[in-house]
Write an enzyme that holds these catalytic residues in place. Sequence first.
Site, PDB file in Angstrom:
ATOM      1  N   VAL A   6      36.516  36.843  42.042  1.00  0.00           N
ATOM      2  CA  VAL A   6      37.321  37.925  41.460  1.00  0.00           C
ATOM      3  C   VAL A   6      38.442  37.253  40.674  1.00  0.00           C
ATOM      4  O   VAL A   6      39.169  36.415  41.219  1.00  0.00           O
ATOM      5  CB  VAL A   6      37.922  38.829  42.555  1.00  0.00           C
ATOM      6  CG1 VAL A   6      38.845  39.877  41.947  1.00  0.00           C
ATOM      7  CG2 VAL A   6      36.810  39.504  43.358  1.00  0.00           C
ATOM      8  N   PHE A   7      38.552  37.598  39.402  1.00  0.00           N
ATOM      9  CA  PHE A   7      39.574  36.983  38.544  1.00  0.00           C
ATOM     10  C   PHE A   7      40.794  37.897  38.430  1.00  0.00           C
ATOM     11  O   PHE A   7      40.668  39.061  38.048  1.00  0.00           O
ATOM     12  CB  PHE A   7      38.992  36.727  37.145  1.00  0.00           C
ATOM     13  CG  PHE A   7      39.980  36.140  36.174  1.00  0.00           C
ATOM     14  CD1 PHE A   7      40.403  34.826  36.307  1.00  0.00           C
ATOM     15  CD2 PHE A   7      40.493  36.901  35.131  1.00  0.00           C
ATOM     16  CE1 PHE A   7      41.327  34.275  35.418  1.00  0.00           C
ATOM     17  CE2 PHE A   7      41.418  36.366  34.228  1.00  0.00           C
ATOM     18  CZ  PHE A   7      41.828  35.049  34.381  1.00  0.00           C
ATOM     19  N   GLY A   8      41.966  37.367  38.765  1.00  0.00           N
ATOM     20  CA  GLY A   8      43.214  38.121  38.649  1.00  0.00           C
ATOM     21  C   GLY A   8      44.100  37.525  37.577  1.00  0.00           C
ATOM     22  O   GLY A   8      44.231  36.298  37.471  1.00  0.00           O
ATOM     23  N   GLY A  10      47.075  39.612  36.599  1.00  0.00           N
ATOM     24  CA  GLY A  10      48.329  40.374  36.698  1.00  0.00           C
ATOM     25  C   GLY A  10      48.813  40.335  38.131  1.00  0.00           C
ATOM     26  O   GLY A  10      48.971  39.262  38.717  1.00  0.00           O
ATOM     27  N   SER A  11      48.982  41.519  38.720  1.00  0.00           N
ATOM     28  CA  SER A  11      49.489  41.556  40.101  1.00  0.00           C
ATOM     29  C   SER A  11      48.542  40.855  41.081  1.00  0.00           C
ATOM     30  O   SER A  11      48.968  40.387  42.131  1.00  0.00           O
ATOM     31  CB  SER A  11      49.714  43.003  40.550  1.00  0.00           C
ATOM     32  OG  SER A  11      48.492  43.695  40.642  1.00  0.00           O
ATOM     33  N   GLU A  86      43.065  49.637  41.501  1.00  0.00           N
ATOM     34  CA  GLU A  86      43.067  49.532  40.034  1.00  0.00           C
ATOM     35  C   GLU A  86      42.488  50.799  39.384  1.00  0.00           C
ATOM     36  O   GLU A  86      41.956  50.744  38.286  1.00  0.00           O
ATOM     37  CB  GLU A  86      42.257  48.297  39.609  1.00  0.00           C
ATOM     38  CG  GLU A  86      42.690  46.986  40.251  1.00  0.00           C
ATOM     39  CD  GLU A  86      44.066  46.512  39.789  1.00  0.00           C
ATOM     40  OE1 GLU A  86      44.469  46.850  38.670  1.00  0.00           O
ATOM     41  OE2 GLU A  86      44.744  45.822  40.573  1.00  0.00           O
TER      42      GLU A  86
HETATM   43  C1  SIN Z   1      44.933  42.003  37.669  1.00  0.00           C
HETATM   44  O1  SIN Z   1      45.932  41.658  38.282  1.00  0.00           O
HETATM   45  O2  SIN Z   1      43.997  41.201  37.497  1.00  0.00           O
HETATM   46  C2  SIN Z   1      44.757  43.407  37.161  1.00  0.00           C
HETATM   47  C3  SIN Z   1      46.002  44.047  36.654  1.00  0.00           C
HETATM   48  C4  SIN Z   1      47.055  44.297  37.683  1.00  0.00           C
HETATM   49  O3  SIN Z   1      46.743  44.870  38.743  1.00  0.00           O
HETATM   50  O4  SIN Z   1      48.216  43.934  37.467  1.00  0.00           O
END
Ligand code: SIN
Length: 185
Positions: A6-8, A10-11, A86
């Site tokens: 899983v690539f993140g 942002g948060s 999300e």
């Molecule tokens: C993420 O972090 O990959 C998605 C955007 C977010 O939830 O900030």
Amino acid sequence: MESVWVFGYGSLIWRPGIAFRERRVARVGGWTRRFWQGSHDHRGLPHAPGRVVTLVPEPGASCEGVAYRVAADLAAATFEGLDHREKNGYQRHDVRLEFRRGGTDQGVAYVAPVNNPAFLGSAPVDEIVAQIGRSAGPSGTNLDYLYQLESALRRLRIEDAHVFELARRLRESEDQSRANRARAG
Ligand code: SIN
């Protein structure tokens, strides 16, 4: 089924909230990180959305973030939880990960596409700064989201001119407000 990445970007970088076997800094080509997605449920409210990041396609660009390897037996529950978190416009998207330390693999990122109802798109930087500065929602202030993202990126030595410029502008505007308040007595 094998484990899944899983690539993140942002948060999910600083608050993954998922169980993982391993995490690695990784890059996805052809995408750039932008504060172009409205947040009505985390960092804003339905009548006063904040701004959070999404991935926007940009030929020649790339976005660095963190990839988490989730065990096969936890994948379904993990995606169920992330789909809920999300839910305001993001969809699962297959991406090609290039790990900083070498190697590539397939992964899944949550991307809020330009045609989702919460998409805000580009705006003059002053407008984005003002919106982030005044917004807050059930997960906290929009400013906190920006600063957490900035410091996570710096810790990981990930460059992002867009995020760093917004954080710098917000700090300046906070300093200015403090100075104005002090002058006013
Ligand atoms: C993420 O972090 O990959 C998605 C955007 C977010 O939830 O900030």
